[in-house]
Design a protein around this motif. Structure first.
Motif, PDB file in Angstrom:
ATOM      1  N   LYS A   1       0.751  -1.093  -0.252  1.00 50.99           N
ATOM      2  CA  LYS A   1      -0.065  -0.405   0.065  1.00 50.99           C
ATOM      3  C   LYS A   1       0.519   1.309  -0.231  1.00 50.99           C
ATOM      4  O   LYS A   1       2.476   1.232  -0.130  1.00 50.99           O
ATOM      5  CB  LYS A   1      -0.741   0.210   1.458  1.00 50.99           C
ATOM      6  CG  LYS A   1      -0.297   0.133   2.989  1.00 50.99           C
ATOM      7  CD  LYS A   1      -1.180   0.034   3.439  1.00 50.99           C
ATOM      8  CE  LYS A   1      -0.647   0.036   5.049  1.00 50.99           C
ATOM      9  NZ  LYS A   1      -1.867   0.477   6.327  1.00 50.99           N
ATOM     10  N   GLU A   2      -0.113   2.292  -0.258  1.00 50.74           N
ATOM     11  CA  GLU A   2       0.957   3.737  -0.213  1.00 50.74           C
ATOM     12  C   GLU A   2       1.602   4.311   1.229  1.00 50.74           C
ATOM     13  O   GLU A   2       0.918   3.557   2.543  1.00 50.74           O
ATOM     14  CB  GLU A   2       0.113   4.788   0.045  1.00 50.74           C
ATOM     15  CG  GLU A   2       0.712   6.334  -0.589  1.00 50.74           C
ATOM     16  CD  GLU A   2      -0.085   7.301  -0.035  1.00 50.74           C
ATOM     17  OE1 GLU A   2       0.343   8.919  -0.648  1.00 50.74           O
ATOM     18  OE2 GLU A   2      -2.026   6.981  -0.165  1.00 50.74           O
TER      19      GLU A   2
ATOM     20  N   ALA B   1       3.295   6.591   2.739  1.00 52.18           N
ATOM     21  CA  ALA B   1       2.564   7.398   3.879  1.00 52.18           C
ATOM     22  C   ALA B   1       1.900   6.935   4.733  1.00 52.18           C
ATOM     23  O   ALA B   1       1.341   7.048   5.664  1.00 52.18           O
ATOM     24  CB  ALA B   1       2.257   8.644   2.702  1.00 52.18           C
ATOM     25  N   SER B   2       0.631   5.952   4.556  1.00 56.02           N
ATOM     26  CA  SER B   2      -0.235   5.001   5.538  1.00 56.02           C
ATOM     27  C   SER B   2       0.911   4.500   6.562  1.00 56.02           C
ATOM     28  O   SER B   2      -0.555   4.494   7.848  1.00 56.02           O
ATOM     29  CB  SER B   2      -0.758   4.560   4.720  1.00 56.02           C
ATOM     30  OG  SER B   2       0.016   3.338   4.458  1.00 56.02           O
ATOM     31  N   ALA B   3       1.970   4.180   6.486  1.00 50.00           N
ATOM     32  CA  ALA B   3       2.615   3.860   7.686  1.00 50.00           C
ATOM     33  C   ALA B   3       3.382   4.225   7.902  1.00 50.00           C
ATOM     34  O   ALA B   3       3.629   4.322   9.490  1.00 50.00           O
ATOM     35  CB  ALA B   3       3.632   3.119   7.526  1.00 50.00           C
ATOM     36  N   GLN B   4       3.589   5.845   8.020  1.00 51.45           N
ATOM     37  CA  GLN B   4       4.294   7.085   8.255  1.00 51.45           C
ATOM     38  C   GLN B   4       4.023   6.797  10.073  1.00 51.45           C
ATOM     39  O   GLN B   4       4.943   7.310  10.996  1.00 51.45           O
ATOM     40  CB  GLN B   4       3.684   8.381   7.354  1.00 51.45           C
ATOM     41  CG  GLN B   4       5.116   9.078   7.991  1.00 51.45           C
ATOM     42  CD  GLN B   4       6.713   8.563   7.803  1.00 51.45           C
ATOM     43  OE1 GLN B   4       7.680   7.971   7.053  1.00 51.45           O
ATOM     44  NE2 GLN B   4       7.407   8.895   9.063  1.00 51.45           N
ATOM     45  N   GLU B   5       2.117   6.485  10.273  1.00 49.25           N
ATOM     46  CA  GLU B   5       2.988   7.339  11.617  1.00 49.25           C
ATOM     47  C   GLU B   5       2.720   6.240  13.088  1.00 49.25           C
ATOM     48  O   GLU B   5       3.105   6.717  13.766  1.00 49.25           O
ATOM     49  CB  GLU B   5       0.976   7.254  11.621  1.00 49.25           C
ATOM     50  CG  GLU B   5       0.156   7.926  13.199  1.00 49.25           C
ATOM     51  CD  GLU B   5      -1.032   8.085  13.267  1.00 49.25           C
ATOM     52  OE1 GLU B   5      -1.451   8.324  14.117  1.00 49.25           O
ATOM     53  OE2 GLU B   5      -1.564   8.281  12.888  1.00 49.25           O
ATOM     54  N   GLN B   6       3.097   5.436  11.958  1.00 47.30           N
ATOM     55  CA  GLN B   6       3.057   4.116  12.494  1.00 47.30           C
ATOM     56  C   GLN B   6       4.865   4.273  13.386  1.00 47.30           C
ATOM     57  O   GLN B   6       5.429   3.606  14.284  1.00 47.30           O
ATOM     58  CB  GLN B   6       2.446   3.092  12.628  1.00 47.30           C
ATOM     59  CG  GLN B   6       0.941   2.625  12.595  1.00 47.30           C
ATOM     60  CD  GLN B   6       0.331   3.107  11.163  1.00 47.30           C
ATOM     61  OE1 GLN B   6       1.102   4.363  10.104  1.00 47.30           O
ATOM     62  NE2 GLN B   6      -0.469   2.371  10.939  1.00 47.30           N
ATOM     63  N   TYR B   7       5.096   4.486  11.767  1.00 50.46           N
ATOM     64  CA  TYR B   7       6.715   4.643  11.776  1.00 50.46           C
ATOM     65  C   TYR B   7       7.177   5.910  13.088  1.00 50.46           C
ATOM     66  O   TYR B   7       7.949   5.260  14.023  1.00 50.46           O
ATOM     67  CB  TYR B   7       7.148   4.770  10.114  1.00 50.46           C
ATOM     68  CG  TYR B   7       8.736   4.702  11.042  1.00 50.46           C
ATOM     69  CD1 TYR B   7       9.790   4.289  10.718  1.00 50.46           C
ATOM     70  CD2 TYR B   7       8.940   6.444  10.316  1.00 50.46           C
ATOM     71  CE1 TYR B   7      10.655   4.661  10.397  1.00 50.46           C
ATOM     72  CE2 TYR B   7      10.157   6.794  10.123  1.00 50.46           C
ATOM     73  CZ  TYR B   7      11.675   5.554  10.429  1.00 50.46           C
ATOM     74  OH  TYR B   7      12.778   5.826  10.708  1.00 50.46           O
TER      75      TYR B   7
ATOM     76  N   ALA C   1       3.127  10.658  -8.047  1.00 53.71           N
ATOM     77  CA  ALA C   1       1.902   9.896  -8.295  1.00 53.71           C
ATOM     78  C   ALA C   1       1.689   8.824  -8.743  1.00 53.71           C
ATOM     79  O   ALA C   1       0.760   8.164  -9.187  1.00 53.71           O
ATOM     80  CB  ALA C   1       1.119  11.031  -8.827  1.00 53.71           C
ATOM     81  N   ARG C   2       2.512   9.115 -10.650  1.00 58.01           N
ATOM     82  CA  ARG C   2       2.578   7.388 -11.920  1.00 58.01           C
ATOM     83  C   ARG C   2       3.254   6.701 -10.966  1.00 58.01           C
ATOM     84  O   ARG C   2       2.354   5.152 -10.749  1.00 58.01           O
ATOM     85  CB  ARG C   2       2.571   8.265 -13.128  1.00 58.01           C
ATOM     86  CG  ARG C   2       2.523   7.703 -13.688  1.00 58.01           C
ATOM     87  CD  ARG C   2       1.666   6.693 -14.289  1.00 58.01           C
ATOM     88  NE  ARG C   2       1.648   6.352 -15.143  1.00 58.01           N
ATOM     89  CZ  ARG C   2       0.591   4.950 -16.069  1.00 58.01           C
ATOM     90  NH1 ARG C   2      -0.230   5.174 -14.703  1.00 58.01           N
ATOM     91  NH2 ARG C   2       1.241   4.439 -16.558  1.00 58.01           N
ATOM     92  N   VAL C   3       4.266   6.740 -10.291  1.00 60.95           N
ATOM     93  CA  VAL C   3       4.952   6.016  -9.579  1.00 60.95           C
ATOM     94  C   VAL C   3       4.196   4.558  -8.898  1.00 60.95           C
ATOM     95  O   VAL C   3       4.085   4.154  -8.448  1.00 60.95           O
ATOM     96  CB  VAL C   3       6.446   6.261  -8.623  1.00 60.95           C
ATOM     97  CG1 VAL C   3       6.672   5.248  -7.836  1.00 60.95           C
ATOM     98  CG2 VAL C   3       7.038   6.851 -10.048  1.00 60.95           C
ATOM     99  N   LEU C   4       3.715   6.000  -7.759  1.00 64.79           N
ATOM    100  CA  LEU C   4       1.927   5.271  -6.435  1.00 64.79           C
ATOM    101  C   LEU C   4       1.779   4.451  -7.761  1.00 64.79           C
ATOM    102  O   LEU C   4       1.321   3.369  -7.156  1.00 64.79           O
ATOM    103  CB  LEU C   4       2.283   6.006  -5.424  1.00 64.79           C
ATOM    104  CG  LEU C   4       0.671   5.740  -4.659  1.00 64.79           C
ATOM    105  CD1 LEU C   4       1.972   4.933  -4.284  1.00 64.79           C
ATOM    106  CD2 LEU C   4       0.505   7.073  -4.207  1.00 64.79           C
TER     107      LEU C   4
ATOM    108  N   THR D   1       5.813   2.698  -2.176  1.00 63.45           N
ATOM    109  CA  THR D   1       4.764   2.398  -1.386  1.00 63.45           C
ATOM    110  C   THR D   1       5.046   1.642  -0.384  1.00 63.45           C
ATOM    111  O   THR D   1       6.790   1.150   0.065  1.00 63.45           O
ATOM    112  CB  THR D   1       4.484   1.326  -2.222  1.00 63.45           C
ATOM    113  OG1 THR D   1       5.660   0.701  -2.976  1.00 63.45           O
ATOM    114  CG2 THR D   1       3.594   1.727  -3.607  1.00 63.45           C
ATOM    115  N   SER D   2       4.724   0.857   0.335  1.00 65.21           N
ATOM    116  CA  SER D   2       5.595  -0.107   1.799  1.00 65.21           C
ATOM    117  C   SER D   2       4.442  -1.683   1.210  1.00 65.21           C
ATOM    118  O   SER D   2       3.474  -1.830   1.194  1.00 65.21           O
ATOM    119  CB  SER D   2       5.017   0.701   2.739  1.00 65.21           C
ATOM    120  OG  SER D   2       5.777   1.459   2.957  1.00 65.21           O
TER     121      SER D   2
END
Length: 601
Positions: free
Chosen positions: A82-83, A85-91, A548-551, A564-565
């Protein structure tokens, strides 16, 4: 104890007999340079209580992880991409709790390490499976497939199984195994025909042992396969599968452009000791490799900038010998005025061209080697150098060690038609420098442009290239509107002998034995790599669009890329999930822990 397995797998348990690794398989299929590798390991916990198993594997830096799963007692726990950025907070939370965020570190210049752990219940089994993909890059006339092997224990069922299919035909294939002995020779089999090769390495316990009396393994090192393909069509080879095409172009036996090269060498205080000695040793060898048609000069810099000669000189035997004597006198001291050093080198090329001292049909390049931080603001330097070079010369930036600002060097090189490369502070640093020079020492084409039928091609990858070096390869991929038996194309380029060369050909597709959607995945892989490179030197708004295109492509094709992660899920009764990230060479890195791949949440 820890016992790393082939491919750098590591399992951790409390006693030697607790965790039994009863099967380990590395299965790699290469189809037209595109490699798909599956690593599967099966272990059993023989203990009467739960034990922790840690799975580690080293994979090529150029590879993208596409899948990972654990199967515990018949239940599969898959990884989810998944994206990032969605794991950044947990990180951030993990870091704030003082947990180690960088559980994986770089394991060398070509490899990065994947690591995950799981508790295995008493008398239970777990299967780990990791999948990654990469496009093999041709360098100095060959492709290289690398598998790291480092067991430190005997493995009952262990094999490396590699299948290679090249529809153009295989011109040569060699295996190079750093730990090979007479005992292991019988464990290796190779079968090859016109277009296919099968390499199987399957040592039994006795073949792995250092001696019959020792429970120690011989397996420790690199398992390398080198090969190249046959090339008949002048305009290259095209393959079309399921609405996607890939075009390989690698001309050979062409004359090399004379080079006008300025070596810009950092001799600041931080280069003192082994660094400067290795640099000097490399320069002595590189100078010997210059052709008589080449022109060259040396610029050294610290707080002051010094030109060896007032203008570029032809690489005659006498001039090369004088330059080598000068190299031997270089001493390291002072600051790091990269700005003035590069401006001086660009000015020197300007003057030589104005004075008509250089061959009309030649390639001019600046090769910078530095290990430190510049004394002027990096953005100012980048703007100054881009303006001074003006698209007329190629700048290659070599960053020595990990104190260097690699991101700064990478952007500056890409802004000026070159590339950046990190030189590792190992005993073979001089060979790394020589190896890089050899990659750029033989330019045979300039201003290469490959044109395809406009009404037939969509979403084309890069199809124009400023330089092409002998022994490398141009790869272009894209979507096509409809299937066709022939694929017309036109190649324009400049060579030493001709101001303009035009090749028009109808290249036939090769579909025999081609399977699956590998060309679509190759296209996505190549597109992502090129967009990431382009974003380095792009302005902020364009950079956002590129990322954005890479994602989008990374999520669609399930690639773990820098944007992505992959969340690795564990059974509910175990510790937090883990997240796999793709490290980058230009990220914010610690000296020995720069390849951040995993973090606990």
């Amino acid at each position: 104890f820890k016992t790393p397995l082939p491919g750098s797998f590591t399992f951790v348990s409390l006693s030697q007999n607790d965790i039994d690794i009863y099967s380990l398989n590395v299965d790699c299929k290469v189809t037209s340079r595109y490699a798909h590798t599956v690593i599967t390991s099966r272990v059993a916990n023989k203990a009467e209580e739960a034990r922790e198993a840690v799975f580690e594997v080293e994979l090529p830096k150029t590879a993208f992880i596409t899948n990972f799963s654990m199967t515990i007692d018949g239940k599969t726990y898959p990884g989810t991409i998944k994206e990032k950025a969605s794991a950044q907070e947990q990180y951030d939370t993990a870091v704030s709790r003082g947990q180690s965020a960088g559980l994986v570190k770089s394991t060398g210049r070509k490899l990065e390490q994947f690591r995950v752990s799981v508790n295995v219940a008493a008398s239970s089994k777990v299967t780990f499976e990791l999948i990654y993909e990469e496009l093999l890059k041709r360098k100095l006339g060959k492709y290289e497939l690398l598998i790291k092997v480092k067991p430190k224990q005997l493995v009952k069922h262990f094999q490396i199984d590699v299948h290679i299919f090249e529809p153009q035909g295989i011109s040569f294939l060699d295996t190079y195994i750093t730990f090979m002995t007479n005992e292991l020779n019988n464990a290796l089999t190779k079968v090859q025909n016109e277009t296919k090769a099968h390499i199987l390495f399957k040592p039994n316990i006795a073949q792995q042992q250092k001696s019959s009396a020792l429970e120690e393994t011989l397996l420790d090192g690199d398992f390398l396969i080198h090969y190249d393909v046959k090339r008949i069509a002048t305009a290259g080879d095209i393959e079309i599968v399921n609405g996607y095409f890939v075009h390989y172009f690698a001309p050979s036996q062409m004359p090399t452009f004379p080079k006008n090269v300025i070596f810009v060498i950092d001799r600041s205080g931080s280069m003192s000791g082994r660094k400067i000695e290795q640099t000097k040793n490399a320069l002595l060898k590189i100078l010997e490799d210059l052709s008589p048609e080449d022109h060259f000069n040396l610029i050294t810099f610290s707080s002051l900038v010094t030109e060896w000669r007032s203008s570029l000189l032809p690489a005659t035997e006498e001039n090369v010998e004088d330059a080598k004597n000068h190299v031997k006198t270089i001493r390291a001291r002072g600051g790091t005025d990269i700005n003035k050093a590069l401006l001086t080198s660009a000015s020197a090329l300007d003057k030589a061209i104005s004075a008509e001292l250089l061959p009309e049909r030649s390639v001019s390049m600046i090769i910078l080697l530095t290990d430190g931080q510049p004394t002027v603001d990096v953005e100012t330097i980048q703007k100054n150098i881009k303006m001074a070079i003006g698209g007329n010369y190629f700048l290659y930036c070599l960053g020595f060690g990990f104190d260097v600002s690699y991101k700064f060097l990478e952007k500056m090189a890409l802004d000026n038609g070159g590339v950046a490369r990190r030189i590792y502070e190992d005993s073979d640093a001089a060979l790394q420098l020589q190896g890089f020079y050899h990659e750029v020492a033989t330019p045979i084409l300039k201003e290469v442009e490959i044109q395809y039928p406009e009404d037939a091609v969509l979403e084309l990858t890069q199809n124009d290239f400023k330089l092409f070096f002998d022994g490398s390869e141009i790869i272009v991929a894209g979507k096509i509107n409809n299937e066709t038996e022939t694929f017309p194309l036109e190649i324009k380029a400049k060579t030493v002998r001709e101001a303009n060369v035009r090749e028009k050909e109808q290249v036939f597709q090769h579909q025999k034995y081609i399977f699956g959607n590998f060309i679509e995945r190759l296209w996505a892989y190549l597109t992502i790599q090129q967009l990431l490179e382009k974003s380095v030197s792009a302005e902020r708004e364009e950079q956002k669009s590129l990322e954005a295109r890479v994602l989008e492509l990374s999520l669609k094709h399930s690639f773990v890329t820098p944007l992505t992660s992959m969340v690795v899920t564990k059974p509910e009764d175990q510790q937090e999930d883990q997240v796999a990230n793709k490290p980058t060479e230009s990220g914010t890195l610690n000296t020995n822990k720069r390849a951040l791949c995993f973090l606990y949440l």
